[in-house]
Scaffold this active site. Structure first.
Site, PDB file in Angstrom:
ATOM      1  CB  ALA A 166      -8.115  -0.606  -0.658  1.00  0.00           C
ATOM      2  CB  SER A 167      -3.603   0.922   0.225  1.00  0.00           C
ATOM      3  OG  SER A 167      -3.483   0.452  -1.095  1.00  0.00           O
ATOM      4  CB  THR A 168      -6.962   1.419   4.901  1.00  0.00           C
ATOM      5  OG1 THR A 168      -7.801   0.256   4.812  1.00  0.00           O
ATOM      6  CG2 THR A 168      -7.541   2.521   4.032  1.00  0.00           C
ATOM      7  CB  VAL A 169      -5.133  -3.732   5.318  1.00  0.00           C
ATOM      8  CG1 VAL A 169      -6.648  -3.670   5.331  1.00  0.00           C
ATOM      9  CG2 VAL A 169      -4.623  -4.165   3.966  1.00  0.00           C
TER      10      VAL A 169
END
Lengths: 621, 369
Positions: free
Chosen positions: A308-311
């Site tokens: 998810a948005s952690t990347v």
């Protein structure tokens, strides 16, 4: 005279016979005679103890007492067994196992009858020992994990050597090192460092008489104990995180970004490894297997979740390096992104959009639209190749058997063709920009990538072994320079401009401390600076205009909450990755857990009062 | 001829000094190895010494009677022996599945041992009466005399002793000078008798022993175990042996019946080939002296009796060593003079006494008749 001649002739016959035996065949019979009397009794080595980084023992050896019996010396075996029942708790199963086992034992050798005698049983037996001349008690080393379930997914466990293990040892030419050894490391550190921990067996050469009774010792070659090892794990941190997670389905990995030392690796829920040491009963094993929370499953290393948005920070530095964006690039976000040439809309988590967004804001507010555009501009080939550099789609190389670590999936054209026999289409690329689509990663991979970010591109292989006892200095400390920090070839410090790291980290800092940062509420007033990034992984795809409301959908379809963080911001000492299965919002729930862990590690704050999981709209990511 | 005080004392005791010398050397050897073979068991070694002393006493006593006396009493002894053997077969004390003992309350007595002396005496007397060489009819009658006690002993069952008893009689016939034709015929007869014995007379355990002899490996942990361990002991002794008390096969009790029937294995293991040769030479000296005595005997009775007893002694030695070294079946024959065991030693010493009597009384024959 004839009589005397016959006598002489017969004497010659005897002499020839004796000469044949004693002179011609001397070597053969001498060997036979030695084989008769000399018996080699292996002495298994003590297994090395495993300590945490502060020297707290995590896996130790206890002595258990075993009742052994020499069955072929006892004429009234049945009777003796019945008498023994009165002294120790002998079950029919024990006797059944014993009867089966005894066939594989040499004549006149003691066969185990009952394991794990209690002190009371020992005392009772010793008093009655005179009635049982061919029964005795012997001590055996037994692995014990004092912290029970806290470290199972790191330490693994030892268990009885099975035929598969034997076949492998045979192949590796190590089988002879295991004579007399009952257990072998099955998973985790116990398995990976088996060779270090096992040691070298010794042996005792004894002379036995024809009844197999030992007459005297000829030779004693003591075993060499296995090496004691010190792990990078900080037991207190590990226990604290476990307490924090409180049995929830979750995984947390904490790494020291300065050297790749894994400080904590928690997969929750866990199970007691001690159950496996003596051989687990099938009932207990089935209970573990059928537990719907899957305690046997190592979520930290085998669990694959959409990152998810952690990347986003990693995609940001990659896109900057590729020149796909510049620090000044502005993307206007109307709340969705339209795939050029199609009617296909990709929604931002904020329905009304973030307006004009640059790279720092894209991270602070986790703007999906920005990354749809970046992904579209980079294309899957470049995206995939760059993400590989951060370790996505590859094993981290941690010192645990590769079987116990998942690669996750970093999708590419080749991957899709192989997996689905279908070509890659542009629509596949867009969700990859926000860490969704086909992309999955393990919590350990997330933590590794976070250390790379914290390090401005220096790549360390996460590892669990800190020191071996043999490296210890005389004063009980270890050399400051640890050899075990392994850097990998892919050094990103050269590949990526320092300024780009600074931009991404600024965005991550603002996640926590920016005026519109997704985790700002949690970090308000923190005495140290930190950087982080939340993520909310969809388990359940919303229909085009459906509004997500966690309360309306069953728990197992709720989003996974993810959070990565490192702190202190300027000189990071810890990098974290957290995945809470079906935990709802990454920033609120994951961020809160991260805050507690960072407070604990950096400030020594042990308050575990985690706010109730916030179950609300699909928000703030 | 007679010179010195000691010689004259021995002469007055009717002792042959040379014969005594070899007997004493062998008995010395026996006590020495007994200490080792018994596993340094003091009471057992002391009993062995006691047996030796008793044996020497019995030998001296038997040497005092003249050959004439033995010739006269031979039939009575023979008949008494048959009666006792029948009693044993009917009422005997059973030990290890064999009725060999007669329990007289104060002593357990093995009548088959008496037969070892009674049969040669009887045969010698019978053949001597009929004249030498014996005619065919006498020979057949003699064989019958031998067969009765032999079969009685074989029924106990004690095959080893039965063979020895038969041998003791047959040697006398042989020494009486029967024709080679007859010997050849006997060999054929015995050859024909073997299958009969195999199928009708032998016990299972005896057949098993014979089969084991030819292939000890066929039952290495059972019937063949003893012989394999014994061969291992002998073979591992090598040329010089492992040393006194240092034989591992013996001291660790891998050798069965190490102080009785298998004592030679202990000797061969601890003293090696050299020790075994020394033992054989001592036996050879003893037997040579016995045969010389026989050849110098004045009467046919004396000659065939001394020769017969001496040859039986040799057969004992041959069968025992052959058995422990694996060329003959295990039939339970002790090594004369060396093995532990009172009855057999006493009987053996008695037969030595008789041999000495034959030698030392040769000049008095004319007076005494």
């Amino acid at each position: 005279m004839i009589a005397f001649a016959v006598v002489l002739m017969m004497v010659v016959v005897l002499l020839v016979t004796l000469a044949h035996l004693q002179i011609l065949s001397f070597g053969y019979y001498n060997t036979k005679s030695n084989n008769n009397r000399i018996e080699i009794i292996p002495i298994p080595p003590n297994r090395g103890v495993i300590y945490d980084r502060n020297g707290t023992p995590l896996a130790i050896n206890n002595t258990i007492y075993q009742l052994k019996i020499i069955p072929d010396k006892i004429s009234n075996l049945e009777e003796q067994l019945n008498e023994l029942r009165g002294l120790v708790d002998l079950t029919d199963e024990d006797i059944e196992i014993f009867q089966k086992e005894r066939r594989s034992y040499k004549a006149h050798r003691p066969v185990p009858l009952k394991d794990n005698l209690t002190e009371k049983e020992i005392a009772k037996f010793v008093v009655n020992q005179h009635r049982f001349p061919f029964v005795n008690i012997s001590g055996n080393q037994h692995r014990y994990y004092p912290y029970s379930s806290a470290l199972t997914h790191v330490l693994g466990y030892v268990s009885k050597i099975n035929n598969q293990d034997k076949a492998r040892l045979e192949e590796e030419n190590k089988l002879s090192d295991y004579v007399g050894t009952l257990n072998i490391g099955k998973i985790g550190v116990e398995r990976f460092y088996e060779d270090l921990l096992h040691g070298t067996p010794g042996y005792e050469e004894v002379e036995v008489n024809n009844r197999g009774t030992i007459v005297r010792q000829l030779n004693h070659n003591p075993p060499q104990a296995g090496e004691d090892i010190y792990l990078t794990i900080d037991l207190n941190l590990q226990l604290y995180i476990q307490k924090l997670l409180d049995g929830r389905k979750a995984a947390v990995v904490a790494i020291d970004p300065n050297n790749g030392e894994v400080l904590a690796l928690v997969s929750s829920p866990s199970y007691d490894p001690n159950l496996f040491v003596g051989g687990i009963s099938s009932k207990k094993y089935n209970a573990l297997l059928e537990d719907k929370d899957k305690p046997l499953f190592n979520r930290a290393m085998l669990g694959s979740y959409p990152p998810a948005s952690t990347v986003k920070p990693f995609i940001a530095v990659s896109a900057l390096s590729e020149g796909v964006i510049t620090p000044k690039t502005i993307v206007t976000d109307p709340g969705y992104w339209l795939l050029p040439g199609t009617e296909k809309r990709f929604r931002d988590w904020l329905r009304w959009g973030h307006g004009k967004v640059d790279v720092v804001k894209s991270l602070e507010e986790s703007v999906d639209t920005y990354y749809y555009q970046v992904a579209y501009d980079m294309g899957i080939d470049r995206l995939s190749a760059w993400m590989n550099k951060f370790g996505y789609g590859e094993r981290t190389g941690i010192d645990i058997s590769p079987n116990e670590e998942s690669r996750g999936i970093m999708p590419s054209r080749a991957w899709k063709m192989q997996r689905y026999k279908q070509p890659w289409v542009p629509g596949d690329t867009i969700p990859v920009g926000i860490g969704q689509g086909y992309w999955t990663a393990t919590p350990l991979q997330l933590a590794k990538a976070t250390t790379i970010m914290a390090n401005n591109g220096k790549v360390y292989t996460p590892h669990l072994l800190k020191n071996k006892r043999s490296e210890m200095l005389e004063d009980g400390t270890f050399p400051a320079l640890t050899k075990n920090a392994v850097t990998t070839n892919s050094d990103l410090t050269v590949l990526i401009n320092q300024a780009y790291w600074a931009l991404a980290k600024e965005g991550m800092y603002k996640v926590m401390f920016g005026s519109r940062g997704t985790a700002r509420k949690i970090y308000a007033g923190s005495p140290y600076k930190a950087a982080g990034k939340s993520g909310t992984a969809q388990v359940y795809g919303l229909k085009a205009d459906e509004i997500y409301n966690a309360n309306d959908i069953p728990e197992h379809l709720r989003d996974h909450a993810l959070f990565i963080a490192f702190a202190p911001y300027d000189k990071p000492k810890i990098a974290l990755a957290i995945v809470l299965e079906h935990g709802g919002g990454g920033s609120s729930n994951g961020g809160a857990i991260a805050k507690h862990i960072l407070d604990y590690y950096l400030l020594g704050d042990e308050s575990t009062q985690v706010p109730e999981p916030i179950v609300n709209t699909r928000h703030e990511d | 001829m007679v010179s010195g005080k000691k010689d004259s004392l021995l002469m007055r005791l009717h002792i042959d000094p040379l014969f005594l010398f070899f007997i004493l050397l062998l008995l010395g050897y026996s006590v020495y190895i007994m200490w080792s073979a018994s596993g340094q068991n003091l009471p057992m070694t002391e009993r062995k010494v006691g047996q030796v002393i008793l044996g020497i006493f019995v030998m001296i006593v038997f040497a005092q009677f003249s050959p004439r006396f033995y010739e006269k009493w031979a039939p009575y002894l023979y008949i008494a022996c048959i009666i006792v053997l029948v009693i044993v077969d009917v009422f005997g004390y059973t030990s290890k599945g064999a009725q060999r003992w007669l329990n007289l309350g104060f002593i357990r007595f093995q009548p088959s041992e008496i037969a070892k002396i009674a049969v040669p005496l009887m045969v010698a007397k019978f053949i001597n009466r009929e004249g030498c060489p014996p005619p065919l009819k006498t020979t057949v009658q003699t064989l019958a005399i031998i067969a009765v006690p032999t079969l009685l002993v074989a029924m106990q069952p004690d095959l080893g002793t039965a063979i020895l008893i038969a041998m003791s009689g047959i040697f006398i016939i042989f020494l009486a000078g029967i024709s080679w034709k007859f010997i050849a015929a006997s060999v054929v007869a015995i050859g024909a008798f073997i299958p009969v014995m195999w199928f009708f007379l032998m016990h299972d355990y005896q057949r098993e022993r014979v089969l084991t002899l030819f292939n000890p490996e066929r039952d290495p942990l059972g019937k063949g175990y003893h012989i394999l361990q014994s061969k291992t002991a002998i073979g591992s002794g090598g040329l010089w042996g492992k040393g006194w008390l240092a034989g591992t096969q013996s001291q660790l009790e891998f050798i069965p019946e190490r102080h009785t029937d298998f004592i030679f294995s202990v000797i061969a293991e601890e003293f090696g080939f050299i020790g075994a040769i020394i033992l054989l030479i001592l036996f050879l000296c003893l037997i040579s002296r016995g045969l010389i005595i026989a050849s110098q005997a004045q009467t046919t009775f004396g000659r065939i009796l001394a020769g017969g007893l001496t040859l039986v002694l040799f057969i004992y030695v041959f069968i025992n060593i052959g058995m422990v070294s694996g060329i003959l079946p295990v039939v339970g024959v002790p090594l004369p003079l060396i093995s532990y065991g009172g009855s057999s030693l006493v009987v053996l010493m008695a037969s030595f006494g008789i041999i000495m009597s034959i030698h030392t009384h040769r000049n008095m024959l004319s007076k005494n008749i």
